[in-house]
Design a protein around this motif. Structure first.
Motif, PDB file in Angstrom:
ATOM      1  N   PHE A 166       0.637  -1.101   0.148  1.00  0.00           N
ATOM      2  CA  PHE A 166      -0.130   0.034  -0.017  1.00  0.00           C
ATOM      3  C   PHE A 166       0.940   1.269  -0.056  1.00  0.00           C
ATOM      4  CE2 PHE A 166      -1.887   3.502   2.239  1.00  0.00           C
ATOM      5  CZ  PHE A 166      -3.180   3.672   1.559  1.00  0.00           C
ATOM      6  N   ILE A 167       1.768   1.249   0.990  1.00  0.00           N
ATOM      7  CA  ILE A 167       2.502   2.473   1.147  1.00  0.00           C
ATOM      8  C   ILE A 167       3.362   2.870  -0.169  1.00  0.00           C
ATOM      9  CG2 ILE A 167       4.397   3.677   2.242  1.00  0.00           C
ATOM     10  CD1 ILE A 167       1.888   3.310   3.964  1.00  0.00           C
ATOM     11  N   SER A 168       3.930   1.929  -0.686  1.00  0.00           N
ATOM     12  CA  SER A 168       4.855   1.991  -1.806  1.00  0.00           C
ATOM     13  C   SER A 168       3.910   2.462  -3.091  1.00  0.00           C
ATOM     14  CB  SER A 168       5.542   0.680  -2.497  1.00  0.00           C
ATOM     15  OG  SER A 168       6.373   1.116  -3.450  1.00  0.00           O
ATOM     16  N   ALA A 169       2.737   2.046  -3.068  1.00  0.00           N
ATOM     17  CA  ALA A 169       1.968   2.388  -4.400  1.00  0.00           C
ATOM     18  C   ALA A 169       1.339   3.919  -4.136  1.00  0.00           C
ATOM     19  CB  ALA A 169       0.746   1.291  -4.370  1.00  0.00           C
ATOM     20  N   VAL A 229      -2.646  -7.568  -5.092  1.00  0.00           N
ATOM     21  CA  VAL A 229      -3.185  -6.699  -6.311  1.00  0.00           C
ATOM     22  C   VAL A 229      -3.921  -5.820  -5.945  1.00  0.00           C
ATOM     23  CG1 VAL A 229      -4.282  -6.926  -8.687  1.00  0.00           C
ATOM     24  CG2 VAL A 229      -2.442  -8.417  -8.239  1.00  0.00           C
ATOM     25  N   LEU A 230      -5.012  -6.151  -5.012  1.00  0.00           N
ATOM     26  CA  LEU A 230      -6.039  -5.070  -4.904  1.00  0.00           C
ATOM     27  C   LEU A 230      -5.465  -4.170  -3.732  1.00  0.00           C
ATOM     28  CD1 LEU A 230      -8.989  -7.487  -4.381  1.00  0.00           C
ATOM     29  CD2 LEU A 230      -8.531  -5.904  -6.152  1.00  0.00           C
ATOM     30  N   GLY A 231      -4.679  -4.499  -3.026  1.00  0.00           N
ATOM     31  CA  GLY A 231      -3.928  -3.651  -2.061  1.00  0.00           C
ATOM     32  C   GLY A 231      -2.926  -2.584  -2.745  1.00  0.00           C
ATOM     33  N   SER A 232      -2.423  -2.863  -3.769  1.00  0.00           N
ATOM     34  CA  SER A 232      -1.576  -2.090  -4.461  1.00  0.00           C
ATOM     35  C   SER A 232      -2.424  -1.201  -5.276  1.00  0.00           C
ATOM     36  CB  SER A 232      -0.938  -2.896  -5.316  1.00  0.00           C
ATOM     37  OG  SER A 232       0.106  -3.735  -4.665  1.00  0.00           O
ATOM     38  N   LEU A 233      -3.428  -1.607  -5.705  1.00  0.00           N
ATOM     39  CA  LEU A 233      -4.177  -0.730  -6.627  1.00  0.00           C
ATOM     40  C   LEU A 233      -5.032   0.255  -5.521  1.00  0.00           C
ATOM     41  CD1 LEU A 233      -6.002  -3.193  -9.184  1.00  0.00           C
ATOM     42  CD2 LEU A 233      -4.368  -1.366  -9.647  1.00  0.00           C
ATOM     43  N   LEU A 235       0.907  13.822   8.644  1.00  0.00           N
ATOM     44  CA  LEU A 235      -0.591  13.492   9.018  1.00  0.00           C
ATOM     45  C   LEU A 235      -1.253  12.399   8.701  1.00  0.00           C
ATOM     46  CD1 LEU A 235      -1.355  17.376   9.452  1.00  0.00           C
ATOM     47  CD2 LEU A 235      -0.260  15.830  11.261  1.00  0.00           C
ATOM     48  N   ALA A 236      -1.127  12.304   7.361  1.00  0.00           N
ATOM     49  CA  ALA A 236      -1.950  11.136   6.821  1.00  0.00           C
ATOM     50  C   ALA A 236      -1.539   9.761   7.015  1.00  0.00           C
ATOM     51  CB  ALA A 236      -2.104  11.544   5.330  1.00  0.00           C
ATOM     52  N   LEU A 237      -0.143   9.679   6.780  1.00  0.00           N
ATOM     53  CA  LEU A 237       0.537   8.313   6.577  1.00  0.00           C
ATOM     54  C   LEU A 237       0.735   7.815   8.086  1.00  0.00           C
ATOM     55  CD1 LEU A 237       3.039   8.417   3.927  1.00  0.00           C
ATOM     56  CD2 LEU A 237       1.152   7.464   3.903  1.00  0.00           C
ATOM     57  N   THR A 238       1.133   8.333   9.286  1.00  0.00           N
ATOM     58  CA  THR A 238       1.300   7.906  10.275  1.00  0.00           C
ATOM     59  C   THR A 238      -0.066   7.038  10.791  1.00  0.00           C
ATOM     60  OG1 THR A 238       3.105   9.553  10.643  1.00  0.00           O
ATOM     61  CG2 THR A 238       2.026   8.334  12.618  1.00  0.00           C
TER      62      THR A 238
END
Length: 306
Positions: free
Chosen positions: A118-121, A197-201, A225-228
């Motif tokens: 998720f984070i990388s995408a 695949v769904l998590g990356s999208l 503020l969003a990612l943490t």
């Protein structure tokens, strides 16, 4: 008195009738140089050749992939460094110091792999977009391509998803080697691929939302503020159902769509851990992708028109 009439000699009579066209093209100028012949126009080249939208979209996507492939170390550092340190500290250092139980280590790895996807995408989609719309204006080159604006936005989601999926796929063997746990069974590969695949999208779609909303001068603050909160309420370090003693936090974690990436991987891999059923995980992820894509594409279209 016989009158003999004579007719002018014709080309046929002189035997050169078939050579008229060739003679015309082979005519010479007074200086002795051959006269340029008129260009031949083929009926097949009367108009520009049409290229399908999908082919143009594929070309744009392939270009982004090639740019990433030319900088592999930069990609690996961006995608793997942070999750690798989390995995090492929580799964190796604390386990060796007996601060955490040995049964916690197998639970941690699926969460970190899902978080990596998720984070990388999200970063691969959001950060370049913020720069493109603010400083570099590189996005204008894409918008001049003979393809719809919505398809350009869709390409951003797919490209971010590809980067997230590759990062997660690389994180699996790295994590197994670091933690010293058993390899994931090959029979679980299809559902694992579906979840990743769904998590990356999903990461790519939410990255499109952030990339079109966040102004460049506030990108650091907004991402912090969003990612943490997203990372620590995603059930990466614990299971959602294990929070039954902390109901309010369980509700917060349940609202976070990233939770269902990690829960989906645990549902496939860990029999001894209570996880959300895989069907529910996939359905939630699919619904979240649709919602985030609609919002992100609308925001992208608005910014592109402005």
């Amino acid at each position: 008195m016989t009158v003999t009439t004579s007719t002018p000699a014709t080309a046929t009579d002189t035997g050169v009738g078939a050579e008229t066209a060739a003679d015309a093209t082979a005519a010479t100028t007074p200086s002795g140089l051959p006269t340029p012949s008129a260009p031949t126009v083929s009926s097949a080249s009367t108009g520009p050749r049409k290229v399908s939208q999908s082919r143009i979209l594929g070309s744009i996507l392939w270009r982004d992939i090639l740019v990433t492939a030319r900088q592999p170390w930069l990609f690996l550092a961006e995608a793997l460094l942070q999750p690798l340190f989390i995995l090492f500290i929580f799964g190796k250092v604390l386990a060796d110091m007996d601060y955490v139980d040995s049964s916690y280590v197998p639970l941690l790895l699926p969460g970190i792999v899902g978080l990596t996807a998720f984070i990388s995408a999200l970063q691969a989609t959001a950060l370049p977009l913020v720069m493109d719309f603010s400083y570099s204006k590189e996005i204008e080159d894409r918008l001049m391509a003979p393809v719809g604006i919505r398809l350009v936005a869709l390409e951003k989601i797919v490209f971010g998803g590809i980067r997230g999926f590759i990062a997660a796929a690389l994180m699996i063997p790295v994590g197994i080697l670091v933690l010293g746990v058993s390899w994931w069974p090959a029979s679980a590969l299809p559902p694992i691929l579906a979840v990743l695949v769904l998590g990356s999208l999903l990461g790519g779609a939410l990255g499109l939302v952030l990339g079109t909303v966040v102004p460049a001068r506030r990108v650091g603050v907004v991402f912090g503020l969003a990612l943490t909160p997203l990372m620590f309420t995603a059930a990466a370090q614990y299971s959602l159902l294990s929070l039954h003693g902390l109901k309010w936090f369980q509700v917060v974690v349940g609202i976070n769509p990233i939770t269902y990436i990690n829960e989906g991987l645990r549902a496939v891999l860990l029999d001894k851990v209570d996880s959300v059923p895989l069907g529910i995980d996939l359905a939630v992820l699919a619904a979240a992708i649709v919602v985030a894509s609609v919002v992100g594409i609308r925001g992208f279209t608005r910014r592109a028109v402005d």
